[in-house]
Design an enzyme around this catalytic site. Structure first.
Site, PDB file in Angstrom:
ATOM      1  N   GLU A  29      -1.634  -5.652   8.510  1.00 47.54           N
ATOM      2  CA  GLU A  29      -0.897  -5.033   9.608  1.00 47.54           C
ATOM      3  C   GLU A  29      -1.611  -5.287  10.932  1.00 47.54           C
ATOM      4  O   GLU A  29      -2.816  -5.065  11.038  1.00 47.54           O
ATOM      5  CB  GLU A  29      -0.768  -3.519   9.376  1.00 47.54           C
ATOM      6  CG  GLU A  29       0.049  -3.170   8.138  1.00 47.54           C
ATOM      7  CD  GLU A  29       0.246  -1.667   7.943  1.00 47.54           C
ATOM      8  OE1 GLU A  29      -0.163  -0.882   8.824  1.00 47.54           O
ATOM      9  OE2 GLU A  29       0.803  -1.293   6.895  1.00 47.54           O
ATOM     10  N   GLU A  55       8.942  -4.365  10.598  1.00 46.08           N
ATOM     11  CA  GLU A  55       9.369  -3.072  10.064  1.00 46.08           C
ATOM     12  C   GLU A  55       9.892  -2.168  11.166  1.00 46.08           C
ATOM     13  O   GLU A  55       9.234  -1.939  12.188  1.00 46.08           O
ATOM     14  CB  GLU A  55       8.186  -2.396   9.339  1.00 46.08           C
ATOM     15  CG  GLU A  55       8.570  -1.029   8.768  1.00 46.08           C
ATOM     16  CD  GLU A  55       7.615  -0.467   7.742  1.00 46.08           C
ATOM     17  OE1 GLU A  55       6.675  -1.176   7.323  1.00 46.08           O
ATOM     18  OE2 GLU A  55       7.811   0.698   7.334  1.00 46.08           O
ATOM     19  N   ASP A  67      -1.074  -6.036  -0.169  1.00 47.32           N
ATOM     20  CA  ASP A  67      -1.542  -5.425   1.082  1.00 47.32           C
ATOM     21  C   ASP A  67      -3.047  -5.246   1.082  1.00 47.32           C
ATOM     22  O   ASP A  67      -3.614  -4.713   0.114  1.00 47.32           O
ATOM     23  CB  ASP A  67      -0.912  -4.027   1.245  1.00 47.32           C
ATOM     24  CG  ASP A  67       0.346  -4.048   2.086  1.00 47.32           C
ATOM     25  OD1 ASP A  67       0.458  -4.910   2.986  1.00 47.32           O
ATOM     26  OD2 ASP A  67       1.218  -3.196   1.842  1.00 47.32           O
ATOM     27  N   ASP A  82       0.837  -1.203   0.000  1.00 43.82           N
ATOM     28  CA  ASP A  82       0.000   0.000   0.000  1.00 43.82           C
ATOM     29  C   ASP A  82       0.872   1.254   0.000  1.00 43.82           C
ATOM     30  O   ASP A  82       0.358   2.379  -0.036  1.00 43.82           O
ATOM     31  CB  ASP A  82      -1.015  -0.010   1.156  1.00 43.82           C
ATOM     32  CG  ASP A  82      -0.368  -0.141   2.519  1.00 43.82           C
ATOM     33  OD1 ASP A  82       0.872  -0.204   2.605  1.00 43.82           O
ATOM     34  OD2 ASP A  82      -1.131  -0.173   3.514  1.00 43.82           O
ATOM     35  N   SER A  83       2.216   1.053  -0.009  1.00 47.92           N
ATOM     36  CA  SER A  83       3.130   2.177  -0.260  1.00 47.92           C
ATOM     37  C   SER A  83       2.888   2.749  -1.653  1.00 47.92           C
ATOM     38  O   SER A  83       3.388   3.829  -1.981  1.00 47.92           O
ATOM     39  CB  SER A  83       4.589   1.728  -0.105  1.00 47.92           C
ATOM     40  OG  SER A  83       4.828   0.531  -0.827  1.00 47.92           O
ATOM     41  N   LYS A 102      -1.330  -9.411   2.723  1.00 50.08           N
ATOM     42  CA  LYS A 102      -0.587  -8.993   3.915  1.00 50.08           C
ATOM     43  C   LYS A 102      -1.482  -8.071   4.732  1.00 50.08           C
ATOM     44  O   LYS A 102      -2.223  -7.269   4.172  1.00 50.08           O
ATOM     45  CB  LYS A 102       0.716  -8.278   3.528  1.00 50.08           C
ATOM     46  CG  LYS A 102       1.486  -7.728   4.717  1.00 50.08           C
ATOM     47  CD  LYS A 102       2.933  -7.388   4.377  1.00 50.08           C
ATOM     48  CE  LYS A 102       3.145  -6.044   3.733  1.00 50.08           C
ATOM     49  NZ  LYS A 102       2.694  -4.877   4.536  1.00 50.08           N
TER      50      LYS A 102
HETATM   51  O1  KIV Z   1       3.567  -1.138   1.632  1.00 47.89           O
HETATM   52  C1  KIV Z   1       4.746  -1.510   1.678  1.00 47.89           C
HETATM   53  O2  KIV Z   1       5.563  -1.217   0.796  1.00 47.89           O
HETATM   54  C2  KIV Z   1       5.156  -2.304   2.833  1.00 47.89           C
HETATM   55  C3  KIV Z   1       6.622  -2.567   2.994  1.00 47.89           C
HETATM   56  C4  KIV Z   1       7.318  -1.348   3.433  1.00 47.89           C
HETATM   57  C5  KIV Z   1       6.870  -3.713   3.891  1.00 47.89           C
HETATM   58  O3  KIV Z   1       4.353  -2.705   3.600  1.00 47.89           O
END
Ligand code: KIV
Length: 271
Positions: free
Chosen positions: A122, A189, A90, A51-52, A120
């Site tokens: 969190e 992280e 994510d 989600d980056s 993924k």
């Molecule tokens: O969204 C992302 O890029 C991440 C990584 C930094 C692990 O969750």
């Protein structure tokens, strides 16, 4: 004689075998077809459609604004490019925190509409019910502990997490809980290397670190950061492998110069 060119795809089981034999896992983010093709062809083990994307693709300050539909768009573009890597996507902020049914529906949409291989999420014990429900549907889940950017407004800063014993204790418990539930791996992280080492050694499943030191079972970086596309972003944990900002900028400036000077296109470059 025909040569067997079949490519062996990376699975969650292969990642487990890699941990068992001490082979490190290499993971990078990708958000689009072209970048994912390069990353996959280069031989990466895992591609994270993070989600980056909210930051590096859409220019938002945090990961919070990106939607489930946008994540599915990025993930399906990546999936069309890959031949070998395991694709993890994510679950974005707001798509799983409400309740476990919503979480399951979001995970199912990602799997069905993008063709990705896993999701993924969190958080630790607080999302246990959702993690269980998604796993029960046959969807592999990667956990994410430590600095969880979807909680940035709770933390107030992007500095290292779990330096204090109370938070370190919770992280250890969360990691064990996620493993017990059946997660295939956990991202750690921005936590102290000593804590990441302890957690990695205490778990049977692989840990993937970002800013969590050398003892994690694998490493992940955001591709824009490690290729130097993000000018000015140089945190201590980041190793920059290229300076694509300058490479691209020079190419673009040369193109502008050639167009303005009428050098491009020349006779060989026209019909
Ligand atoms: O969204 C992302 O890029 C991440 C990584 C930094 C692990 O969750």
């Amino acid at each position: 004689m025909s040569v067997n060119k079949e490519i062996k795809r990376i699975t969650t089981h292969i990642l487990q075998e890699m941990k068992n034999r001490g082979e490190k896992i290499a993971m990078l983010t990708a958000y689009d077809y072209s970048m994912a093709s390069i990353v996959d062809d280069a031989g990466i083990d895992v591609i994270l459609v993070g989600d980056s994307a909210s930051n590096v693709m859409a220019g938002h300050e945090t990961t919070l604004p990106i939607t489930l539909d946008q994540m599915i768009y990025h993930a399906s573009s990546v999936v069309r490019a890959i031949k070998r890597s395991l694709v993890v996507v994510d679950l974005p902020f707001g798509s799983y925190q409400g309740n476990s049914k919503e979480a399951l529906n979001s995970a199912i949409r990602i799997m069905k509409e993008s063709g990705a291989h896993s999701v993924k999420m969190e958080g630790g014990v607080e999302i246990a019910e959702s993690v269980s429900r998604i796993l029960a549907a046959g969807i592999p889940v990667m956990g994410h502990l430590g600095l969880t950017p979807q909680s940035i407004y709770k933390f107030g800063t992007y500095t290292v997490r779990a330096r204090e014993e109370a938070e370190a204790h919770k992280l250890r418990e969360d990691a064990l809980k996620l493993q017990d539930l059946g997660c295939f791996s956990i991202v750690l992280e921005k936590i102290p290397a000593k804590l990441a080492k302890e957690v990695s050694e205490s778990l049977a499943i692989p840990t993937i670190g970002i800013g969590a030191g050398q003892h994690c079972d694998g490493q992940v970086l955001v591709i824009h950061d490690m290729l130097g596309l993000n000018k000015g972003f140089r945190p201590r944990f980041l190793r920059q492998y290229a300076n694509l900002y300058d490479v691209m900028s020079t190419g673009i400036q040369n193109y502008i110069k050639d167009v303005k000077s009428k050098d491009f296109p020349n006779e060989k470059e026209q019909y």
